[in-house]
Design a protein around this motif. Sequence first.
Motif, PDB file in Angstrom:
ATOM      1  N   ALA A 112       0.834  -1.204   0.000  1.00  0.00           N
ATOM      2  CA  ALA A 112       0.000   0.000   0.000  1.00  0.00           C
ATOM      3  C   ALA A 112       0.870   1.254   0.000  1.00  0.00           C
ATOM      4  CB  ALA A 112      -0.928  -0.014   1.206  1.00  0.00           C
ATOM      5  N   PHE A 113       1.920   1.243   0.815  1.00  0.00           N
ATOM      6  CA  PHE A 113       2.847   2.379   0.866  1.00  0.00           C
ATOM      7  C   PHE A 113       3.557   2.580  -0.468  1.00  0.00           C
ATOM      8  CE2 PHE A 113       7.552   2.328   1.163  1.00  0.00           C
ATOM      9  CZ  PHE A 113       7.778   3.702   1.195  1.00  0.00           C
ATOM     10  N   TYR A 114       4.086   1.509  -1.031  1.00  0.00           N
ATOM     11  CA  TYR A 114       4.923   1.636  -2.223  1.00  0.00           C
ATOM     12  C   TYR A 114       4.103   2.144  -3.411  1.00  0.00           C
ATOM     13  CZ  TYR A 114       8.854   0.386  -5.302  1.00  0.00           C
ATOM     14  OH  TYR A 114       9.909   0.414  -6.189  1.00  0.00           O
ATOM     15  N   ALA A 115       2.894   1.630  -3.556  1.00  0.00           N
ATOM     16  CA  ALA A 115       2.046   2.082  -4.667  1.00  0.00           C
ATOM     17  C   ALA A 115       1.652   3.542  -4.511  1.00  0.00           C
ATOM     18  CB  ALA A 115       0.813   1.198  -4.768  1.00  0.00           C
ATOM     19  N   ALA A 116       1.202   3.901  -3.304  1.00  0.00           N
ATOM     20  CA  ALA A 116       0.650   5.241  -3.091  1.00  0.00           C
ATOM     21  C   ALA A 116       1.712   6.324  -2.995  1.00  0.00           C
ATOM     22  CB  ALA A 116      -0.203   5.247  -1.817  1.00  0.00           C
ATOM     23  N   ASP A 117       2.887   5.990  -2.453  1.00  0.00           N
ATOM     24  CA  ASP A 117       3.891   7.021  -2.162  1.00  0.00           C
ATOM     25  C   ASP A 117       5.158   6.929  -3.012  1.00  0.00           C
ATOM     26  OD1 ASP A 117       2.227   7.961  -0.245  1.00  0.00           O
ATOM     27  OD2 ASP A 117       3.416   7.300   1.467  1.00  0.00           O
ATOM     28  N   ARG A 118       5.394   5.800  -3.660  1.00  0.00           N
ATOM     29  CA  ARG A 118       6.651   5.639  -4.382  1.00  0.00           C
ATOM     30  C   ARG A 118       6.467   5.374  -5.881  1.00  0.00           C
ATOM     31  NH1 ARG A 118       7.694   7.871  -0.518  1.00  0.00           N
ATOM     32  NH2 ARG A 118       9.203   7.385   1.125  1.00  0.00           N
ATOM     33  N   ILE A 119       5.255   5.114  -6.333  1.00  0.00           N
ATOM     34  CA  ILE A 119       5.005   4.923  -7.758  1.00  0.00           C
ATOM     35  C   ILE A 119       4.084   6.013  -8.307  1.00  0.00           C
ATOM     36  CG2 ILE A 119       4.091   3.392  -9.545  1.00  0.00           C
ATOM     37  CD1 ILE A 119       4.762   1.013  -7.760  1.00  0.00           C
ATOM     38  N   LEU A 120       2.864   6.050  -7.821  1.00  0.00           N
ATOM     39  CA  LEU A 120       1.837   6.895  -8.437  1.00  0.00           C
ATOM     40  C   LEU A 120       2.097   8.402  -8.345  1.00  0.00           C
ATOM     41  CD1 LEU A 120      -1.363   4.866  -7.484  1.00  0.00           C
ATOM     42  CD2 LEU A 120      -0.183   4.959  -9.696  1.00  0.00           C
ATOM     43  N   PRO A 121       2.747   8.931  -7.293  1.00  0.00           N
ATOM     44  CA  PRO A 121       2.949  10.391  -7.258  1.00  0.00           C
ATOM     45  C   PRO A 121       3.770  10.936  -8.415  1.00  0.00           C
ATOM     46  CG  PRO A 121       3.273   9.463  -5.072  1.00  0.00           C
ATOM     47  CD  PRO A 121       3.179   8.310  -6.030  1.00  0.00           C
ATOM     48  N   TYR A 122       4.581  10.095  -9.053  1.00  0.00           N
ATOM     49  CA  TYR A 122       5.490  10.566 -10.095  1.00  0.00           C
ATOM     50  C   TYR A 122       4.959  10.327 -11.507  1.00  0.00           C
ATOM     51  CZ  TYR A 122       8.305  10.457  -5.925  1.00  0.00           C
ATOM     52  OH  TYR A 122       8.741  10.653  -4.638  1.00  0.00           O
ATOM     53  N   LEU A 123       3.835   9.617 -11.601  1.00  0.00           N
ATOM     54  CA  LEU A 123       3.302   9.306 -12.917  1.00  0.00           C
ATOM     55  C   LEU A 123       2.840  10.552 -13.684  1.00  0.00           C
ATOM     56  CD1 LEU A 123       2.582   7.268 -15.066  1.00  0.00           C
ATOM     57  CD2 LEU A 123       0.473   6.745 -13.811  1.00  0.00           C
ATOM     58  N   PRO A 124       2.131  11.505 -13.067  1.00  0.00           N
ATOM     59  CA  PRO A 124       1.721  12.693 -13.835  1.00  0.00           C
ATOM     60  C   PRO A 124       2.891  13.450 -14.452  1.00  0.00           C
ATOM     61  CG  PRO A 124       0.462  12.556 -11.802  1.00  0.00           C
ATOM     62  CD  PRO A 124       1.540  11.518 -11.703  1.00  0.00           C
ATOM     63  N   ASP A 125       3.973  13.639 -13.704  1.00  0.00           N
ATOM     64  CA  ASP A 125       5.122  14.363 -14.244  1.00  0.00           C
ATOM     65  C   ASP A 125       5.824  13.558 -15.336  1.00  0.00           C
ATOM     66  OD1 ASP A 125       4.693  16.582 -12.699  1.00  0.00           O
ATOM     67  OD2 ASP A 125       6.193  16.066 -11.191  1.00  0.00           O
ATOM     68  N   ALA A 126       5.856  12.224 -15.184  1.00  0.00           N
ATOM     69  CA  ALA A 126       6.455  11.390 -16.225  1.00  0.00           C
ATOM     70  C   ALA A 126       5.654  11.488 -17.519  1.00  0.00           C
ATOM     71  CB  ALA A 126       6.548   9.944 -15.757  1.00  0.00           C
ATOM     72  N   ARG A 127       4.328  11.583 -17.395  1.00  0.00           N
ATOM     73  CA  ARG A 127       3.485  11.756 -18.582  1.00  0.00           C
ATOM     74  C   ARG A 127       3.682  13.146 -19.177  1.00  0.00           C
ATOM     75  NH1 ARG A 127      -2.444   9.526 -16.978  1.00  0.00           N
ATOM     76  NH2 ARG A 127      -2.829  10.073 -19.160  1.00  0.00           N
ATOM     77  N   ASP A 128       3.728  14.158 -18.337  1.00  0.00           N
ATOM     78  CA  ASP A 128       3.919  15.524 -18.835  1.00  0.00           C
ATOM     79  C   ASP A 128       5.264  15.687 -19.531  1.00  0.00           C
ATOM     80  OD1 ASP A 128       1.450  16.182 -17.815  1.00  0.00           O
ATOM     81  OD2 ASP A 128       2.235  17.207 -16.032  1.00  0.00           O
ATOM     82  N   ALA A 129       6.269  14.935 -19.074  1.00  0.00           N
ATOM     83  CA  ALA A 129       7.594  15.006 -19.683  1.00  0.00           C
ATOM     84  C   ALA A 129       7.673  14.250 -21.006  1.00  0.00           C
ATOM     85  CB  ALA A 129       8.645  14.459 -18.715  1.00  0.00           C
ATOM     86  N   GLY A 130       6.588  13.535 -21.343  1.00  0.00           N
ATOM     87  CA  GLY A 130       6.585  12.756 -22.571  1.00  0.00           C
ATOM     88  C   GLY A 130       7.319  11.439 -22.465  1.00  0.00           C
ATOM     89  N   ALA A 131       7.693  11.065 -21.246  1.00  0.00           N
ATOM     90  CA  ALA A 131       8.437   9.820 -21.053  1.00  0.00           C
ATOM     91  C   ALA A 131       7.522   8.609 -21.016  1.00  0.00           C
ATOM     92  CB  ALA A 131       9.254   9.888 -19.759  1.00  0.00           C
ATOM     93  N   ARG A 142      -1.890  -0.345 -13.526  1.00  0.00           N
ATOM     94  CA  ARG A 142      -2.289  -1.732 -13.251  1.00  0.00           C
ATOM     95  C   ARG A 142      -1.294  -2.395 -12.313  1.00  0.00           C
ATOM     96  NH1 ARG A 142      -3.152  -3.144 -18.257  1.00  0.00           N
ATOM     97  NH2 ARG A 142      -1.254  -4.351 -18.627  1.00  0.00           N
ATOM     98  N   CYS A 143      -0.015  -2.139 -12.540  1.00  0.00           N
ATOM     99  CA  CYS A 143       1.012  -2.650 -11.632  1.00  0.00           C
ATOM    100  C   CYS A 143       0.792  -2.117 -10.223  1.00  0.00           C
ATOM    101  CB  CYS A 143       2.386  -2.253 -12.155  1.00  0.00           C
ATOM    102  SG  CYS A 143       3.759  -2.581 -11.029  1.00  0.00           S
ATOM    103  N   ALA A 144       0.548  -0.820 -10.113  1.00  0.00           N
ATOM    104  CA  ALA A 144       0.371  -0.206  -8.798  1.00  0.00           C
ATOM    105  C   ALA A 144      -0.811  -0.815  -8.052  1.00  0.00           C
ATOM    106  CB  ALA A 144       0.181   1.293  -8.949  1.00  0.00           C
ATOM    107  N   ARG A 145      -1.871  -1.146  -8.764  1.00  0.00           N
ATOM    108  CA  ARG A 145      -3.029  -1.767  -8.100  1.00  0.00           C
ATOM    109  C   ARG A 145      -2.655  -3.129  -7.516  1.00  0.00           C
ATOM    110  NH1 ARG A 145      -5.936   0.593 -12.464  1.00  0.00           N
ATOM    111  NH2 ARG A 145      -5.876  -1.354 -13.670  1.00  0.00           N
ATOM    112  N   ARG A 146      -1.910  -3.915  -8.261  1.00  0.00           N
ATOM    113  CA  ARG A 146      -1.505  -5.223  -7.758  1.00  0.00           C
ATOM    114  C   ARG A 146      -0.565  -5.076  -6.561  1.00  0.00           C
ATOM    115  NH1 ARG A 146       0.813  -9.575 -11.067  1.00  0.00           N
ATOM    116  NH2 ARG A 146      -0.235 -10.834  -9.495  1.00  0.00           N
ATOM    117  N   VAL A 147       0.346  -4.118  -6.651  1.00  0.00           N
ATOM    118  CA  VAL A 147       1.263  -3.863  -5.533  1.00  0.00           C
ATOM    119  C   VAL A 147       0.479  -3.457  -4.289  1.00  0.00           C
ATOM    120  CG1 VAL A 147       3.115  -2.354  -4.703  1.00  0.00           C
ATOM    121  CG2 VAL A 147       3.205  -3.282  -7.023  1.00  0.00           C
TER     122      VAL A 147
END
Length: 263
Positions: A112-131, A142-147
Amino acid sequence: MMDTFRKTGPPSALRVEAAGLRWLAQAQDGGGARVVEVVAEGEGWLETELVQEGRADPTAAEDLGRALARTHAAGAASFGCAPDGWHGNGWMGEAPLPLHEPDEDSPGTWGAFYAADRILPYLPDARDAGAVDEEGATVIERCARRVADGAFDAPQPALVPGPVARLHGDLWSGNVLWSARGGAVLIDPAAHGGHAESDLAQLGVFGTPHRDRIVTAYDEVSPLSDGWQERVALHRLHILIVHAALFGGGYGAQTVAAARRYA
């Protein structure tokens, strides 16, 4: 007289770095990994000992593995907790790092910690950067949900006395200095409570010298949980997505490839 090194930067980033160094240093009396000593600090600056660098060697690498196991064994109150003496979020490079107040009564779960605090917070900026594109974002989510559901939760290594280990938190090769006097010295932590496998996984992201010897020595004194090799890419996902958010480029593809293995 000790030679010192002074760095400047955002006050909050330097204060949480100093708190993290002191927190990790608490484990040194029990054989934990050596961290650079905090000499003094002020508004916007931090002074530490200056480490005269030498070359990595297999013996020093094995010593680091055994010492890192004892640092992790110093434990932490809860997943994502801040180091002693710090209140608020931290930093991983120039990226904010969610941190929480220690809570021994409710340590939480790693997934729960890793998905909420170490994966998902950085996804919007990664998308905005075009990465990361839409398809890649779907894979990461989907990975974050399983984690978060606990699919990859695993016991800590044997020496860790509770559910949470004391982590350096940003343990890539550039944050391991090999002293000319012998041995490894850790710098620039993003210290928090987490899973010990995360530190070990990060050591391999940019090619730490003699990493196999570090991990083997670690496992000898604090055996890792079954299946740890299959979780390495997952524990690297945080550092990869932070790089995708900050720098874009090929880090996005690496992030998506790692997430796809667990999605």
